[in-house]
Design a protein around this motif. Structure first.
Motif, short mmCIF file in Angstrom:
data_model
loop_
_atom_site.label_atom_id
_atom_site.label_comp_id
_atom_site.label_asym_id
_atom_site.label_seq_id
_atom_site.Cartn_x
_atom_site.Cartn_y
_atom_site.Cartn_z
N VAL A 107 -25.54 14.09 -9.67
CA VAL A 107 -26.94 13.70 -9.56
C VAL A 107 -27.39 13.63 -8.10
O VAL A 107 -28.56 13.87 -7.80
N ALA A 108 -26.48 13.34 -7.19
CA ALA A 108 -26.84 13.33 -5.77
C ALA A 108 -27.30 14.72 -5.34
O ALA A 108 -28.21 14.85 -4.51
N GLY A 109 -26.70 15.75 -5.91
CA GLY A 109 -27.10 17.11 -5.59
C GLY A 109 -28.51 17.43 -6.03
O GLY A 109 -29.12 18.40 -5.55
N ASN A 110 -29.08 16.62 -6.92
CA ASN A 110 -30.44 16.84 -7.41
C ASN A 110 -31.49 16.67 -6.31
O ASN A 110 -32.64 17.04 -6.49
N VAL A 111 -31.08 16.13 -5.16
CA VAL A 111 -32.02 15.99 -4.04
C VAL A 111 -32.38 17.35 -3.45
O VAL A 111 -33.40 17.51 -2.78
N ILE A 112 -31.54 18.37 -3.70
CA ILE A 112 -31.80 19.71 -3.15
C ILE A 112 -32.89 20.36 -4.00
O ILE A 112 -32.64 21.18 -4.88
N ASP A 113 -34.12 19.94 -3.76
CA ASP A 113 -35.28 20.41 -4.53
C ASP A 113 -36.31 20.91 -3.54
O ASP A 113 -37.10 20.14 -3.00
N LEU A 114 -36.31 22.21 -3.30
CA LEU A 114 -37.15 22.77 -2.25
C LEU A 114 -38.59 23.01 -2.69
O LEU A 114 -39.42 23.42 -1.90
N GLY A 115 -38.88 22.76 -3.96
CA GLY A 115 -40.23 22.98 -4.45
C GLY A 115 -41.20 21.90 -4.02
O GLY A 115 -42.33 22.16 -3.65
N ILE A 116 -40.76 20.65 -4.07
CA ILE A 116 -41.63 19.52 -3.74
C ILE A 116 -41.17 18.83 -2.46
O ILE A 116 -41.94 18.54 -1.56
N GLN A 117 -39.87 18.57 -2.36
CA GLN A 117 -39.34 17.78 -1.24
C GLN A 117 -38.38 18.65 -0.44
O GLN A 117 -37.21 18.78 -0.76
N THR A 233 -25.74 22.71 -31.39
CA THR A 233 -24.40 22.46 -31.94
C THR A 233 -23.47 21.74 -30.98
O THR A 233 -22.36 21.36 -31.38
N ALA A 234 -23.87 21.53 -29.74
CA ALA A 234 -23.00 20.89 -28.75
C ALA A 234 -22.74 19.44 -29.12
O ALA A 234 -23.61 18.75 -29.67
N ASP A 235 -21.56 18.97 -28.78
CA ASP A 235 -21.24 17.56 -28.99
C ASP A 235 -21.96 16.68 -27.97
O ASP A 235 -22.36 15.56 -28.27
N VAL A 236 -22.11 17.23 -26.76
CA VAL A 236 -22.80 16.51 -25.68
C VAL A 236 -23.60 17.51 -24.86
O VAL A 236 -23.12 18.61 -24.58
N ILE A 237 -24.82 17.13 -24.50
CA ILE A 237 -25.65 17.93 -23.59
C ILE A 237 -26.00 17.07 -22.39
O ILE A 237 -26.58 15.98 -22.55
N ILE A 238 -25.64 17.54 -21.20
CA ILE A 238 -26.01 16.86 -19.96
C ILE A 238 -27.12 17.67 -19.32
O ILE A 238 -26.91 18.82 -18.92
N SER A 239 -28.30 17.09 -19.25
CA SER A 239 -29.49 17.79 -18.78
C SER A 239 -29.81 17.35 -17.36
O SER A 239 -30.09 16.18 -17.11
N LYS A 240 -29.78 18.30 -16.42
CA LYS A 240 -29.94 17.99 -15.00
C LYS A 240 -31.38 18.20 -14.54
O LYS A 240 -31.99 19.22 -14.81
N GLY A 241 -31.93 17.24 -13.80
CA GLY A 241 -33.19 17.45 -13.10
C GLY A 241 -34.44 17.23 -13.93
O GLY A 241 -34.41 17.10 -15.15
N GLN A 242 -35.59 17.24 -13.23
CA GLN A 242 -36.84 16.86 -13.87
C GLN A 242 -37.40 17.93 -14.80
O GLN A 242 -37.96 17.60 -15.86
N ALA A 243 -37.29 19.20 -14.45
CA ALA A 243 -37.85 20.24 -15.32
C ALA A 243 -37.16 20.24 -16.68
O ALA A 243 -37.80 20.42 -17.72
N ASN A 244 -35.84 20.03 -16.68
CA ASN A 244 -35.13 19.92 -17.95
C ASN A 244 -35.52 18.63 -18.67
O ASN A 244 -35.63 18.60 -19.90
N LEU A 261 -29.80 13.43 -16.60
CA LEU A 261 -29.18 13.02 -15.34
C LEU A 261 -30.07 13.53 -14.21
O LEU A 261 -30.16 14.74 -13.97
N LEU A 262 -30.75 12.61 -13.52
CA LEU A 262 -31.71 13.05 -12.51
C LEU A 262 -32.09 11.92 -11.56
O LEU A 262 -31.83 10.74 -11.84
N LYS A 263 -32.72 12.33 -10.47
CA LYS A 263 -33.37 11.38 -9.57
C LYS A 263 -34.85 11.36 -9.91
O LYS A 263 -35.47 12.42 -10.08
N ILE A 264 -35.42 10.16 -10.04
CA ILE A 264 -36.84 10.04 -10.38
C ILE A 264 -37.67 10.28 -9.12
O ILE A 264 -37.79 9.41 -8.25
N LYS A 265 -38.23 11.49 -9.02
CA LYS A 265 -38.98 11.88 -7.82
C LYS A 265 -40.49 11.76 -8.00
O LYS A 265 -41.23 11.56 -7.05
#
Length: 298
Positions: A107-117, A233-244, A261-265
């Motif tokens: 989730v720390a890697g989610n800061v690499i968001d060049l679209g807004i920040q 059909t997945a047992d678990v889905i981990i969804s990264k970032g705001q667009a997801n 799993l995300l940072k609230i930006k």
């Protein structure tokens, strides 16, 4: 998730960021922005912010005659993250609960968001993630579902961030899970594609699957049948970032198995859903649904 009023200025902000990536002259920027204002009037307000953002970005690409203005920035992000990877992997591996620490790194890697920040300090974000963890933390439930299941789908987000996701995937592999990692089918913003997955060797440790669309998030009406089946059909889905976060909720029948799993930006979204802006969140889909029904739909 439907678009909100405050999404409109973000569409334009992303367009400006996009043009700055390739040094579009100011005169051209103004021309493009005026044209985009007319285009935005045609967007469907009931569509998700991620979908409408995608349309604005793709229209911007047309106006500036460049199908991947973030190409070099994505390469730089991957390079930066790969330099940090060895030390970070060692830190996670030494932890008493490596899976939990891997989620923090991811989730720390989610800061690499060049679209807004575009300005970010990845070292500071990593330190914050490890020291303070998640403001909303559904890890016990996630851990339980992972232990009971076999297949985990990780819906990726940005280039650069994909390297931090590698650590999470490696830990999942170590505990015997089969991992599918979803990337975009083509360039949009700085989202990870199959080329990024191969560049950072994600394709060596996970089944890398293209979404079927060069659109932000996982818009249910536009992704491939393969991706729909994987999510269903997945047992678990981990969804990264705001667009997801804005699009995976369309898969209503599987929200009990989804973990966002995300940072609230987004300031406006934080206010609407009573999230703490800037916080890191690991929230189950059913709990997110309850939160939306309580706050967003009033």
């Amino acid at each position: 998730m439907k678009s909100l009023v405050d999404c409109i200025h973000c569409y334009l902000k992303q367009a400006v960021s996009c043009m700055e990536m390739i040094n579009v002259p100011d005169e051209k920027k103004v021309e493009v922005l005026y044209s985009l204002m007319d285009f935005i009037k045609t967007l469907e307000p009931s569509a998700s912010p991620a979908y409408n953002s995608s349309l604005v970005l793709l229209k911007t690409y047309e106006f500036i005659n460049n199908s991947d203005p973030y190409y070099e920035a994505k390469k730089s992000s991957n390079k930066l993250a790969l330099e940090l990877y060895p030390k970070l992997k060692e830190k996670v591996s030494r932890a008493s609960d490596a899976l939990y620490e891997a989620l923090k790194a991811s989730v720390a890697g989610n800061v690499i968001d060049l679209g807004i920040q575009r300005d970010f300090n990845i070292d500071k974000e990593l330190e914050h993630a490890f020291d303070f963890g998640f403001w909303i933390d559904d890890y016990p439930l996630l851990r339980e579902k992972i232990e009971r299941g076999k297949n985990v789908v990780v819906i990726g987000d940005n280039a650069g961030e994909i390297v931090f996701d590698k650590i999470l995937v490696e830990i999942l592999n170590e505990i015997g899970k089969s991992v599918y990692y979803i990337v975009k089918a083509g360039p949009v913003l700085n989202d990870a594609t199959k080329e990024d997955a191969e560049e950072v060797s994600m394709s060596k440790i996970a089944n890398v699957i293209e979404s079927g669309a060069a659109l932000l998030g996982i818009p249910k009406d536009f992704v491939s049948e393969q991706v729909k089946n994987l999510i269903s059909t997945a047992d678990v889905i981990i969804s990264k970032g705001q667009a997801n976060f804005e699009t995976v909720d369309d898969f209503e029948d599987v929200q009990a198995n989804v973990f966002y799993l995300l940072k609230i930006k987004c300031e406006y979204l934080a206010k609407k859903l009573k999230f703490k802006q800037g916080s890191l969140v690991l929230i189950n889909g059913e709990k997110l649904k309850e939160r939306k029904e309580k706050y967003l739909l009033k």
